[in-house]
Design an enzyme around this catalytic site. Structure first.
Site, PDB file in Angstrom:
ATOM      1  CE  LYS A   1       2.301  -2.315  -4.400  1.00 16.58           C
ATOM      2  NZ  LYS A   1       2.052  -1.974  -2.977  1.00 16.58           N
TER       3      LYS A   1
ATOM      4  CD  GLN B   1       0.750  -8.798  -2.669  1.00 15.50           C
ATOM      5  OE1 GLN B   1       1.395  -9.441  -3.480  1.00 15.50           O
ATOM      6  NE2 GLN B   1      -0.487  -8.434  -2.920  1.00 15.50           N
TER       7      GLN B   1
ATOM      8  CG  ASP C   1      -1.885  -1.185   1.215  1.00 18.40           C
ATOM      9  OD1 ASP C   1      -2.206  -1.679   0.112  1.00 18.40           O
ATOM     10  OD2 ASP C   1      -2.273  -1.634   2.297  1.00 18.40           O
TER      11      ASP C   1
ATOM     12  N   GLY D   1      -4.576  -4.190  -3.841  1.00 20.68           N
ATOM     13  CA  GLY D   1      -5.567  -3.152  -4.112  1.00 20.68           C
ATOM     14  C   GLY D   1      -4.798  -1.905  -4.477  1.00 20.68           C
ATOM     15  CG  HIS D   2      -2.047  -1.864  -7.005  1.00 20.68           C
ATOM     16  ND1 HIS D   2      -1.093  -2.346  -7.875  1.00 20.68           N
ATOM     17  CD2 HIS D   2      -1.778  -2.453  -5.806  1.00 20.68           C
ATOM     18  CE1 HIS D   2      -0.306  -3.192  -7.227  1.00 20.68           C
ATOM     19  NE2 HIS D   2      -0.711  -3.282  -5.983  1.00 20.68           N
TER      20      HIS D   2
END
Ligand code: GDP
Ligand code: IMO
Ligand code: MG
Length: 433
Positions: free
Chosen positions: A18, A229, A15, A42-43
């Site tokens: 990215k 990650q 988080d 989750g981007h």
């Protein structure tokens, strides 16, 4: 052939931002490729007043000229994947034309998700805090040589192979019955969704991506590998067992895409100006006080995938030095500097105190009973950064913080992010190209 693949990856516990930075850098590339992880990621991207969250689809998808590749190292859940595609299509993004999928990527089946839940339930207090997306069980089947791959979805005996894998999982689930009992009705619904997702994947462009990537390199195409990650969640180098099940570090891009180590160019390490972690496991600089609460509030530190509150704390230099070393980081990107504007003092963990003396390295075990973080203090800047767009406008205290981190990590910080929007990005040195 001088052309190389650049990698952008997280140096902390995920988080780091990215998604935002990949989107910002995409105009400089022809191909954006994910190489590991899956729907646990989750981007988040933000532009023109809209927020988008991607899980499996690379963060270059909003740019028309770019090919987005889901590489062989990724694990794909057809259910999540189909939903992501639907959401993008609803936003008028021609996702199918911009997306390629590796024939060798592994598939997450519904019983992988049940096994993830069962495994966590059986661990009780020492649970990992998995996103429960089936990541661990699917990578276990990959290394255990039982898995199903995207290429298998096209084979005539797919249904039989799926049934055989499911039966294996049902036996395993029996062993967990003391802690977790699967609901047959729920499984049936999950399977219906899965089969719909499988059909969606079958209609996408499925390729031998290792050939595609290497051919593209030969043709002079510019490629960015997008990590998921963070380095401290890496299966080998993270805070094991509180990690994910893939190699999140730079080496993972070689195996997860089929590119040789001598084809890697820039390794762009991205970090928050503080630290967050979601899920269980040691976090030496964690702040269980009003400072940590203030970081969470201003930084909106709630998971993009699960909505869970993220644990917050100061920058941890031993962990970051370690991540720079393992990844061979050539340049750094600092995110969320704006979140620290509220503090008079910025603290940095410079080293750890251990039973055998002080260390700047990362010990085997960083549990609170074994190490104590030692801090240095820097002066805060106390001004809102979110409207700043030039390096020359940054307050001198922030420039001092940047210079200090560059010296400690022996790596230049090329970009500073001052807000979630695409435009809230300050490039300091023209290094990425
Ligand atoms: P990723 O998994 O590394 O892509 O990061 P996430 O998207 O899970 O989490 C990063 C969060 O921070 C998202 O909500 C972003 O919109 C937000 N974000 C990214 N950069 C900045 C920044 O510079 N400042 C602030 N305040 N938020 C940011
Ligand atoms: P992005 O790509 C933050 C964490 C989980 C848990 C551990 C194992 O958005 O940075 P898993 O589902 O892989 O079995 O969970 O890893 N985790 C993440 N934390 N960001 C992520 O992805 C994460 N993906 C997994 O919270 O502690
Ligand atoms: Mg995330």
């Amino acid at each position: 052939m001088n052309n190389k693949v650049d990698i952008l990856l997280g140096l902390q516990w995920g988080d780091e931002g990215k998604g935002k930075l990949v989107d910002v850098l995409t105009p400089r590339y022809d191909i954006i490729a994910r190489f590991q992880g899956g729907p646990n990621a989750g981007h988040t991207l933000e532009f023109e007043g809209t927020k988008h969250v991607l899980h499996t689809i690379p963060s270059g998808i909003f740019h028309g000229h770019v090919t987005n590749l889901v590489g062989n190292g990724v694990v794909i859940d057809p259910v999540v994947f189909a939903k992501e595609i639907d959401a993008l299509v609803a936003k008028q993004v021609p996702v199918r034309e911009r997306l390629l999928i590796s024939r060798k990527a592994h598939v997450i089946v519904p019983t992988h998700r049940l096994l993830d839940r069962a495994s966590e339930a059986s661990k009780g207090e020492s649970k990992i805090g998995s996103t429960l997306k089936g990541i661990g069980p699917s990578y276990m089947d990959k290394t255990g040589r039982n898995g199903l791959r995207v290429g298998d979805l096209l084979s005539a005996d797919f249904n039989a192979r799926y049934e055989a894998l499911k039966q294996k999982h049902m036996h395993l689930l029996k062993g967990f019955e003391e802690h977790y009992k699967a609901d047959p009705a729920e499984l049936q619904t999950m399977e219906e969704e899965f089969m719909r997702g499988v059909q969606v994947i079958r209609e996408l462009t499925i390729i031998d991506s290792e050939h595609f990537i290497n051919k593209s390199l030969k043709e002079g195409k510019r490629i960015l590998a997008e990590g998921a990650q963070g380095s401290m969640l890496d299966i080998d180098f993270g805070t094991y067992p509180f990690v994910t099940s893939s190699n999140t570090v730079a080496a993972g891009a070689c195996t997860g895409l089929g590119i040789a180590p001598n084809r890697i160019g820039e390794v762009i390490g991205i970090f928050k100006a503080y630290t967050t972690r979601v899920g269980g496991g040691p976090f030496p600089t964690e702040l269980n006080d009003e400072t940590g609460e203030a970081m969470r509030k201003v930084g909106n530190e709630y998971g993009s995938t699960t909505g869970r509150a993220r644990r917050c704390g100061w920058v941890d230099l031993p962990a970051m030095r370690y991540a720079c070393m393992i990844n061979g980081v050539t340049q750094l990107i600092m995110m969320k500097a704006d979140v620290l504007s509220q503090f008079d003092t910025i603290r940095v963990c410079t080293h750890y105190k251990t039973a055998t003396g002080n260390t700047e390295d990362l010990p085997f075990d960083i549990s609170p009973s074994l190490i104590e973080p030692v801090y240095g203090d820097l002066k805060g800047w106390g001004v809102d950064l979110t409207a700043m767009r030039e390096e020359s406008s940054l307050p001198s205290e922030l420039s001092d913080y940047i210079t200090y981190l560059e010296a400690q990590l022996e790596t230049p910080i090329t970009v500073v992010s001052v807000g979630p929007d695409r435009t809230q990005t300050i490039e300091r040195k023209p290094a990425i190209v």
